[in-house]
Design a protein around this motif. Structure first.
Motif, PDB file in Angstrom:
ATOM      1  N   LYS A  53       4.415 121.906 -12.526  1.00 32.83           N
ATOM      2  CA  LYS A  53       5.588 121.158 -13.013  1.00 32.83           C
ATOM      3  C   LYS A  53       6.861 121.973 -12.817  1.00 32.83           C
ATOM      4  O   LYS A  53       7.891 121.458 -12.416  1.00 32.83           O
ATOM      5  CB  LYS A  53       5.406 120.812 -14.494  1.00 32.83           C
ATOM      6  CG  LYS A  53       4.771 119.432 -14.676  1.00 32.83           C
ATOM      7  CD  LYS A  53       4.710 119.030 -16.132  1.00 32.83           C
ATOM      8  CE  LYS A  53       3.377 119.455 -16.717  1.00 32.83           C
ATOM      9  NZ  LYS A  53       3.231 119.143 -18.128  1.00 32.83           N
ATOM     10  N   ALA A  69      -6.725 112.405 -14.150  1.00 36.77           N
ATOM     11  CA  ALA A  69      -7.910 112.746 -14.938  1.00 36.77           C
ATOM     12  C   ALA A  69      -8.899 113.542 -14.095  1.00 36.77           C
ATOM     13  O   ALA A  69      -9.504 114.504 -14.573  1.00 36.77           O
ATOM     14  CB  ALA A  69      -8.563 111.482 -15.490  1.00 36.77           C
ATOM     15  N   GLN A  73     -10.289 117.279 -14.712  1.00 33.91           N
ATOM     16  CA  GLN A  73     -11.730 117.476 -14.836  1.00 33.91           C
ATOM     17  C   GLN A  73     -12.193 118.627 -13.942  1.00 33.91           C
ATOM     18  O   GLN A  73     -12.998 119.458 -14.333  1.00 33.91           O
ATOM     19  CB  GLN A  73     -12.462 116.196 -14.457  1.00 33.91           C
ATOM     20  CG  GLN A  73     -13.934 116.411 -14.149  1.00 33.91           C
ATOM     21  CD  GLN A  73     -14.703 115.120 -14.146  1.00 33.91           C
ATOM     22  OE1 GLN A  73     -14.917 114.516 -15.191  1.00 33.91           O
ATOM     23  NE2 GLN A  73     -15.109 114.672 -12.979  1.00 33.91           N
TER      24      GLN A  73
ATOM     25  N   LEU B  53     -15.846 104.932 -12.748  1.00 37.32           N
ATOM     26  CA  LEU B  53     -14.624 104.154 -12.542  1.00 37.32           C
ATOM     27  C   LEU B  53     -14.878 103.089 -11.485  1.00 37.32           C
ATOM     28  O   LEU B  53     -15.839 103.166 -10.716  1.00 37.32           O
ATOM     29  CB  LEU B  53     -13.492 105.089 -12.089  1.00 37.32           C
ATOM     30  CG  LEU B  53     -13.229 106.256 -13.048  1.00 37.32           C
ATOM     31  CD1 LEU B  53     -12.191 107.200 -12.471  1.00 37.32           C
ATOM     32  CD2 LEU B  53     -12.749 105.715 -14.395  1.00 37.32           C
ATOM     33  N   LEU B  59     -16.159 110.321 -14.076  1.00 37.19           N
ATOM     34  CA  LEU B  59     -15.651 111.344 -14.988  1.00 37.19           C
ATOM     35  C   LEU B  59     -16.832 111.760 -15.856  1.00 37.19           C
ATOM     36  O   LEU B  59     -17.432 110.925 -16.526  1.00 37.19           O
ATOM     37  CB  LEU B  59     -14.513 110.788 -15.845  1.00 37.19           C
ATOM     38  CG  LEU B  59     -13.221 110.463 -15.091  1.00 37.19           C
ATOM     39  CD1 LEU B  59     -12.216 109.794 -16.011  1.00 37.19           C
ATOM     40  CD2 LEU B  59     -12.612 111.727 -14.478  1.00 37.19           C
ATOM     41  N   SER B  61     -16.664 114.765 -17.795  1.00 36.32           N
ATOM     42  CA  SER B  61     -16.241 115.643 -18.883  1.00 36.32           C
ATOM     43  C   SER B  61     -15.667 114.766 -19.990  1.00 36.32           C
ATOM     44  O   SER B  61     -14.825 113.902 -19.725  1.00 36.32           O
ATOM     45  CB  SER B  61     -15.196 116.640 -18.366  1.00 36.32           C
ATOM     46  OG  SER B  61     -14.085 116.687 -19.231  1.00 36.32           O
ATOM     47  N   SER B  63     -13.612 115.370 -22.326  1.00 39.82           N
ATOM     48  CA  SER B  63     -12.181 115.417 -22.574  1.00 39.82           C
ATOM     49  C   SER B  63     -11.418 114.766 -21.421  1.00 39.82           C
ATOM     50  O   SER B  63     -10.356 114.190 -21.630  1.00 39.82           O
ATOM     51  CB  SER B  63     -11.702 116.831 -22.886  1.00 39.82           C
ATOM     52  OG  SER B  63     -11.839 117.654 -21.773  1.00 39.82           O
ATOM     53  N   ALA B  64     -11.979 114.822 -20.195  1.00 41.88           N
ATOM     54  CA  ALA B  64     -11.320 114.120 -19.088  1.00 41.88           C
ATOM     55  C   ALA B  64     -11.395 112.602 -19.307  1.00 41.88           C
ATOM     56  O   ALA B  64     -10.461 111.866 -18.975  1.00 41.88           O
ATOM     57  CB  ALA B  64     -11.957 114.498 -17.761  1.00 41.88           C
ATOM     58  N   ARG B  67      -8.807 111.792 -21.863  1.00 42.88           N
ATOM     59  CA  ARG B  67      -7.509 111.918 -21.222  1.00 42.88           C
ATOM     60  C   ARG B  67      -7.203 110.683 -20.376  1.00 42.88           C
ATOM     61  O   ARG B  67      -6.097 110.136 -20.401  1.00 42.88           O
ATOM     62  CB  ARG B  67      -7.501 113.168 -20.338  1.00 42.88           C
ATOM     63  CG  ARG B  67      -6.173 113.474 -19.673  1.00 42.88           C
ATOM     64  CD  ARG B  67      -6.359 114.553 -18.620  1.00 42.88           C
ATOM     65  NE  ARG B  67      -6.658 115.869 -19.186  1.00 42.88           N
ATOM     66  CZ  ARG B  67      -5.720 116.790 -19.466  1.00 42.88           C
ATOM     67  NH1 ARG B  67      -4.442 116.526 -19.237  1.00 42.88           N
ATOM     68  NH2 ARG B  67      -6.061 117.949 -19.956  1.00 42.88           N
ATOM     69  N   TYR B  68      -8.217 110.219 -19.641  1.00 42.55           N
ATOM     70  CA  TYR B  68      -8.043 109.052 -18.777  1.00 42.55           C
ATOM     71  C   TYR B  68      -7.619 107.819 -19.594  1.00 42.55           C
ATOM     72  O   TYR B  68      -6.693 107.109 -19.239  1.00 42.55           O
ATOM     73  CB  TYR B  68      -9.337 108.795 -18.009  1.00 42.55           C
ATOM     74  CG  TYR B  68      -9.289 107.589 -17.103  1.00 42.55           C
ATOM     75  CD1 TYR B  68      -8.384 107.519 -16.037  1.00 42.55           C
ATOM     76  CD2 TYR B  68     -10.131 106.498 -17.316  1.00 42.55           C
ATOM     77  CE1 TYR B  68      -8.330 106.413 -15.206  1.00 42.55           C
ATOM     78  CE2 TYR B  68     -10.089 105.384 -16.496  1.00 42.55           C
ATOM     79  CZ  TYR B  68      -9.180 105.341 -15.441  1.00 42.55           C
ATOM     80  OH  TYR B  68      -9.126 104.246 -14.631  1.00 42.55           O
ATOM     81  N   LEU B  71      -4.083 108.235 -20.507  1.00 48.32           N
ATOM     82  CA  LEU B  71      -3.199 108.074 -19.342  1.00 48.32           C
ATOM     83  C   LEU B  71      -3.015 106.595 -19.022  1.00 48.32           C
ATOM     84  O   LEU B  71      -1.914 106.142 -18.689  1.00 48.32           O
ATOM     85  CB  LEU B  71      -3.785 108.816 -18.133  1.00 48.32           C
ATOM     86  CG  LEU B  71      -3.634 110.349 -18.143  1.00 48.32           C
ATOM     87  CD1 LEU B  71      -4.551 110.989 -17.106  1.00 48.32           C
ATOM     88  CD2 LEU B  71      -2.185 110.745 -17.871  1.00 48.32           C
ATOM     89  N   LEU B  72      -4.105 105.836 -19.144  1.00 45.86           N
ATOM     90  CA  LEU B  72      -4.027 104.392 -18.871  1.00 45.86           C
ATOM     91  C   LEU B  72      -3.021 103.718 -19.805  1.00 45.86           C
ATOM     92  O   LEU B  72      -2.361 102.758 -19.419  1.00 45.86           O
ATOM     93  CB  LEU B  72      -5.399 103.732 -19.075  1.00 45.86           C
ATOM     94  CG  LEU B  72      -6.426 103.897 -17.957  1.00 45.86           C
ATOM     95  CD1 LEU B  72      -7.695 103.145 -18.308  1.00 45.86           C
ATOM     96  CD2 LEU B  72      -5.873 103.403 -16.624  1.00 45.86           C
ATOM     97  N   GLN B  77       1.207 113.651 -19.761  1.00 49.09           N
ATOM     98  CA  GLN B  77       0.549 114.930 -20.052  1.00 49.09           C
ATOM     99  C   GLN B  77       1.593 115.974 -20.464  1.00 49.09           C
ATOM    100  O   GLN B  77       2.693 115.984 -19.949  1.00 49.09           O
ATOM    101  CB  GLN B  77      -0.186 115.444 -18.819  1.00 49.09           C
ATOM    102  CG  GLN B  77      -0.996 114.373 -18.108  1.00 49.09           C
ATOM    103  CD  GLN B  77      -1.999 114.959 -17.142  1.00 49.09           C
ATOM    104  OE1 GLN B  77      -2.928 115.613 -17.568  1.00 49.09           O
ATOM    105  NE2 GLN B  77      -1.818 114.738 -15.866  1.00 49.09           N
ATOM    106  N   ASP B  78       1.221 116.833 -21.388  1.00 52.29           N
ATOM    107  CA  ASP B  78       2.141 117.917 -21.752  1.00 52.29           C
ATOM    108  C   ASP B  78       1.365 119.220 -21.946  1.00 52.29           C
ATOM    109  O   ASP B  78       0.144 119.203 -22.130  1.00 52.29           O
ATOM    110  CB  ASP B  78       2.894 117.559 -23.037  1.00 52.29           C
ATOM    111  CG  ASP B  78       1.960 117.376 -24.208  1.00 52.29           C
ATOM    112  OD1 ASP B  78       1.743 118.339 -24.958  1.00 52.29           O
ATOM    113  OD2 ASP B  78       1.399 116.260 -24.369  1.00 52.29           O
ATOM    114  N   ASP B  79       2.101 120.334 -21.902  1.00 56.09           N
ATOM    115  CA  ASP B  79       1.472 121.648 -21.951  1.00 56.09           C
ATOM    116  C   ASP B  79       0.625 121.862 -23.199  1.00 56.09           C
ATOM    117  O   ASP B  79      -0.477 122.382 -23.145  1.00 56.09           O
ATOM    118  CB  ASP B  79       2.544 122.757 -21.915  1.00 56.09           C
ATOM    119  CG  ASP B  79       3.120 122.937 -20.528  1.00 56.09           C
ATOM    120  OD1 ASP B  79       2.503 122.422 -19.564  1.00 56.09           O
ATOM    121  OD2 ASP B  79       4.183 123.562 -20.402  1.00 56.09           O
ATOM    122  N   ASN B  82      -2.593 119.976 -23.070  1.00 57.76           N
ATOM    123  CA  ASN B  82      -3.475 120.630 -22.102  1.00 57.76           C
ATOM    124  C   ASN B  82      -4.112 121.872 -22.702  1.00 57.76           C
ATOM    125  O   ASN B  82      -5.296 122.128 -22.540  1.00 57.76           O
ATOM    126  CB  ASN B  82      -2.677 121.060 -20.861  1.00 57.76           C
ATOM    127  CG  ASN B  82      -2.320 119.870 -19.995  1.00 57.76           C
ATOM    128  OD1 ASN B  82      -2.890 118.783 -20.165  1.00 57.76           O
ATOM    129  ND2 ASN B  82      -1.384 120.053 -19.094  1.00 57.76           N
TER     130      ASN B  82
END
Lengths: 174, 907
Positions: A53, A69, A73, B53, B59, B61, B63-64, B67-68, B71-72, B77-79, B82
């Motif tokens: 970023k 994602a 991953q 998908l 996917l 994981s 946490s992934a 996250r997905y 995101l949908l 996303q931010d530091d 993460n």
């Protein structure tokens, strides 16, 4: 401190000017980045996203929700499965899985080159250099991907170039 | 998209909660598969949950996946998010899976479950309270909260594992748990069965290995050395304190006799758990109570706090009776014998008791009976009948260990009254077939016997009220808090306080004349009677909760008696008793990789430590260095050698010795004039910082951590000498010589400060340094909070000599062999072989062994000296031959084959 070296390589690739200093935390030597504004960041995947970023190359983190994602991953996969592992059997099973994954893919997040490819390349390099030609041929999809990535401009830097042979030598293994 | 789940997979929780929260639930097709199904085609090992998908990507994981979903829904996303997600997978999951596995699959409870995750829980709690924000990454709950909540829910939904002191974590967890998406996920995954719902799934998973954690050690961590940057003020303050010199020291309070509380002062009353008299204490017992308490008592006196430190032997009970029978003595004789052994061991370890008493005294009877009467008249005692075996011939009820018979489960003929040695099952003595009295072989009869019970349920409210007042802001160790809480959580039950025995405090009640109090009721009262034997004004300590701060030291198994049972007796007796303010409990110390065992002869016991040739201060230092403060730790011979040689000899000893030597050699034993440069001033500030940390830690009784501070100071000191090279500068020009003087003066003052700081840990070494440096008595007895110049220019020091001796590999190896441990089997076999030999050299008695050991040490020194002087080769060889001969004799005397001399020749 393999993880921090990978971050330094990434910085150069991204064209970030000033080299950041990383300290290491705890037993696993988790990299910590002291940012100029705000608190420090801990963990390689976190720092990777931050650096991308910072360099305004956010497309490398993926364009769609799906790509984003997937990138995260695979960064997580690198941190948890590859970094700090050196057991031969573990590595073999990782290479087998990755080879199978890459059978129908060009890049880790699908059709676009992302930072996941970069970091997995850095993370795997130390294992790939030690592979025999026979093994490289066994993990043929992974080898194709690796060879492709190492020729991307600016990625390889001081890392040695790994030689792959295009023609099959060991046809009987298949 | 299709979500594959398996019943009871922990990853289901965050994934379902995130789907709900991010509004993706409707788009999901959920398929339930078996725990070992490989859903993701390219992965060799099964990974669930997994999301396929529509593009065909997977996917895998959790946490992934979460996250997905976010995101949908348009989340960016931010530091910080993460960072939390990465922490969750890399740090939390490894320890959490161990905790859950212990809880769910292995059926463990308490510390086995909590201790692996404690650090991680504290991390979350601190982050929440530091940011003073109710959520992890923002003002409202988001991805990071859902993922962590989902991971922790199976464990934390049981409040036992959500410690009260983690208030911020508690609030966060409760806030999330009542949110709709979380509630739904929790219900559908755990199905109201709690963590047990995960059992079937977790059983199929490989057992998680405990993440690599360094064994408990006291090495400085890397981060800590990355120096704290000093501010100008800190430096200025350090210089001012230095210049004030000895005048800044508070006056030394004369030690009273007896020590009594003084109004308006800090009155520190310290007890260590009363060691049970029937055995010789091992190193684990010593570090667990008496030694830990001693460090604190010595520290407390150095702070000029009005300090009383007491302990004594716990002497009543069945175990003493049994031991007496084994040794053919009366119980009183056994107590006299072992009390003396205990006292002499603690004397050797330099434990600074103000009084070391015992529980078999008339005052014990008076005080116990008084508390009993008070409890009785206030209605806190119950009567009930218990069925027990009684031997008519011996005319006594038989304690479990006095009965033998046929095991009702496996038919083994010599089962004991409490447990069968063959099948290992626990037995209720009256269920034994053909029971026999172990003493007279008569068959006992079942008789009912009346007993008295302390009505703990009736006292529970008072206890809770007292605990909530006491615990807040106190220094109770986490394990003490945890054990106490779990006792209260399970609910208190009445506890029997009488026994059909002879060796104990008699019960002063009609119908109970032939009974005595059960040890756990009266042993803790022993603290009072021991105080009463020390001074007739004992009530000024024990009925004075306003003025007295009571610190009680013990190993964790003793916690309930001090935090629940005894406080209940005292609260019920309503006589304004002083109750424990700070309960300091240690974990266990293991020996090498196993347990100390008297019967198997494994481990070092108090009386044997004296015969190792290793001084008591070295034992103290090492035991405190590995003090099991937060988790179990191990005694290891090679580590003992390493710590002695590196920390004591090369670091501390080397620094103190060099500082003193420079004063003697270059300045005729007179402390030179010091002119501080900015570098010296910074050093003073660094030392002050470590000194303050030392105080902070010891005030919280973090004995092991505080030890690190003086080692750091002497490391600073060594570096200081190394950089400034006074031995070179002394030969230089005027300015150089002046500089050599300053460096030497500052260094020798640091040595003086160190001699006071190590006093609680190594009292003998402390005194030795203070004599060598001729430190004024006023300075020896007080540890200041800042670092004043203790030895001003012109002060004459005494004769300086080395403080520590190197421990050699051979010496340690032979000790390791002598005390069993790893090589137990070998040595037993060898012993057997030796004793079976045709012409066995009679095993020598201990005196002979000691003489020989001394001779070997002496001869070893002769050889070493000759080598150091580079003496003539033939002469050395002759002395070496003598040494080998002596070693061989020693080995024979100890019943071991002579050591092969190979190792020696290599050098």
């Amino acid at each position: 401190m393999a993880a921090a070296e990978d971050l330094t390589l990434l910085e150069k690739l991204l064209g970030l000017r000033r080299g950041n200093k990383y300290s290491a935390q705890g037993e696993r030597q988790i990299p910590v980045l002291q940012t100029n504004n705000g608190p420090s960041l801990t963990g390689s995947a976190t720092i990777v996203a931050h650096l991308v970023k910072q360099a305004n190359k956010e497309h490398l983190l993926g364009n769609t929700a799906e790509e984003k994602a997937l990138v995260q991953q695979w960064l997580e996969y690198k941190v948890t499965q590859i970094d700090g592992h050196s057991n031969k059997d573990d590595i073999r099973s990782i290479l087998k899985d990755l080879n199978s994954y890459l059978e129908d893919k060009v890049y880790f997040a699908g059709n676009n080159f992302t930072v996941a490819d970069v970091l997995l390349y850095y993370g795997l390099h130390r294992f790939i250099v030690d592979l025999t030609f026979q093994e490289k041929e066994k993990y043929i999809n992974m080898s194709r991907w690796f060879s492709h990535i190492q020729h991307y401009p600016g990625i390889r830097q001081h890392l040695s170039s790994v030689v792959f042979i295009k023609n099959r030598l060991y046809t009987n293994t298949h | 998209m299709r979500l594959f789940v398996s019943d009871g997979a922990p990853g289901n929780l965050p994934v379902l909660a995130a789907a709900c929260r991010a509004g993706a639930r409707d788009k999901l097709l959920i398929s339930t598969v078996g725990p070992e199904e490989c859903v993701v085609p390219f992965l060799t090992r099964p990974k669930l949950p997994a999301l396929k998908l529509d593009s065909g990507h997977y996917l895998f994981s959790s946490s992934a996946i979460c996250r997905y979903f976010f995101l949908l829904s348009g989340w960016e996303q931010d530091d910080l998010t993460n960072q939390w997600l990465e922490w969750e997978t890399t740090e939390l999951q490894p320890v959490l899976s161990v905790a859950l596995y212990n809880l769910v699959v292995r059926g463990k409870k308490g510390e086995d479950v909590l201790s692996p995750v404690r650090k991680a829980l504290i991390h979350i709690d601190h982050s929440l309270s530091r940011r003073s924000c109710p959520f992890l990454a923002g003002d409202s709950e988001s991805l990071a909260d859902i993922v962590l909540w989902g991971a922790l829910y199976p464990l934390l939904q049981d409040p036992t594992y959500l410690p009260d002191e983690l208030a911020a974590l508690q609030t966060w967890f409760r806030t999330l748990s009542v949110q709709e998406p979380c509630q739904q996920a929790a219900e559908s995954v755990l199905k109201k069965q709690g963590a047990l719902a995960l059992r079937v799934y977790l059983q199929k998973q490989p057992q998680p290995s405990v993440p690599l954690e360094r064994p408990v050690s006291n090495e400085p961590e890397e981060d800590e050395l990355s120096a704290h940057t000093l501010s100008e003020e800190e430096i200025a303050m350090a210089v001012t304190a230095w210049e004030q010199g000895l005048d800044a020291l508070p006056p030394v309070r004369p030690r009273q006799d007896p020590v009594l509380p003084v109004a308006g002062e800090r009155n520190v009353f310290i007890t260590s758990a009363l060691p049970y008299v029937n055995n010789v204490p091992h190193l684990g017992n010593i570090i667990g109570c008496v030694l830990s308490a001693d460090v604190f008592a010595r520290y407390s006196r150095l702070r000029q706090w009005n300090t009383l430190y007491l302990s004594g032997t716990d002497e009543y009970g069945t175990a003493t009776e049994t031991k007496a029978m084994d040794e053919g003595l009366t119980p009183q004789q056994i107590c006299d014998k072992y009390h003396a052994i205990h006292a002499s061991i603690y004397r050797w370890f330099n434990i600074s008791f103000d009084f070391f008493g015992r529980t078999t005294t008339p005052l014990q009877t008076t005080i116990t009976q008084d508390i009993f009467q008070r409890l009785l008249s206030r209605g806190f005692l119950l009567k009930d009948t218990v069925e027990q075996l009684r031997c008519e011939r011996c005319s006594r009820f038989l304690a479990d260990r006095f009965v033998e018979g046929i095991c009702p489960f496996c038919g083994y003929e010599e089962a004991r009254g409490d447990q069968c040695d063959k099948c290992g099952k626990l037995i209720n003595a009256i269920e034994l077939k053909k029971p026999q009295c172990k003493i007279c072989r008569e068959s006992p009869v079942v008789k009912s016997s009346q007993h008295l019970f302390l009505d703990l349920p009736k006292l529970e409210n008072r206890l809770e009220e007292w605990l909530s007042r006491t615990l807040a802001g106190s220094d109770w160790t986490p394990n003490a808090r945890f054990i106490t809480r779990s006792w209260l959580r399970d609910g208190l039950k009445p506890r029997c306080i009488t026994r059909d025995l002879k060796w104990g405090t008699p019960v002063p009640l009609e119908g109970f004349q032939d009974k005595v109090f059960y040890v756990w009721f009266d042993a803790t009262i022993g603290y009072m009677s021991i105080t009463a034997n020390y001074t007739d004004q004992w009530e000024r300590w024990w009925k004075n909760p306003e003025q007295v701060e009571l610190y009680q030291f013990m190993a964790k198994d003793n916690v309930p008696f001090h935090s629940v049972v005894f406080p209940c007796s005292a609260l019920g007796a309503e006589d304004n008793y002083t109750l424990v303010s700070h309960l300091i409990a240690t974990e266990y110390l293991n020996y090498e990789d196993g347990k100390f065992s008297k019967s198997r002869g494994v481990g070092v016991f108090g009386d044997m430590a004296q015969n190792t040739g290793i001084p008591s201060d070295i034992w103290r230092f090492y035991l405190l260095y590995v003090r099991p403060e937060n988790q179990d730790s191990s005694f290891s011979w090679s580590d003992l050698m390493l710590k002695n040689n590196s920390e004591l000899l090369n670091n501390l000893g080397n620094f103190v010795n060099r500082a003193g030597m420079f004063v003697c050699k270059f300045f005729g034993g007179c402390v030179p004039k010091m002119t501080l440069t900015p570098d010296d001033q910074r050093l003073l500030a660094h030392v002050t910082l470590e000194l303050r940390l030392y105080h902070q830690l010891l005030e919280k009784v973090r004995i092991r951590d505080a030890l690190r501070c003086f080692l750091t100071i002497s490391r600073h000191g060594n570096q200081y000498i190394q950089v400034n090279e006074p031995w070179k500068r002394i030969k230089g020009n005027e300015a150089d010589r002046l500089r050599a003087g300053t460096v030497t003066g500052v260094a020798v003052n640091m040595a003086a400060l160190l001699s006071i700081m190590i006093q609680p840990y190594m009292p003998t070494v402390s005194t030795t340094i203070q004599t060598q440096l001729q430190l004024p008595p006023a300075a020896c007895a007080v540890l200041p909070t800042d670092f004043p110049c203790l030895l001003p220019a012109g002060h004459q020091i005494g004769i300086v000599s080395p403080l520590f001796q190197k421990l050699e590999n051979d010496q340690i190896e032979s000790l390791r062999k002598r005390f069993g441990g790893g090589q137990l089997e070998d040595s037993l076999e060898l012993k057997a072989k030796v004793s079976k030999a045709e012409d066995p050299t009679e095993l020598a008695n201990p005196e002979q062994i000691k003489l020989l050991t001394d001779a070997v040490t002496k001869q070893g020194n002769v050889v070493r000296e000759l080598k150091a002087q580079k003496a003539d080769k033939a002469q050395v060889a002759a002395e070496v031959a003598k040494l080998l001969e002596l070693k061989q004799q020693l080995a024979l005397a100890e019943g071991k084959p002579p050591e092969p001399s190979k190792g020696k020749k290599k050098k």
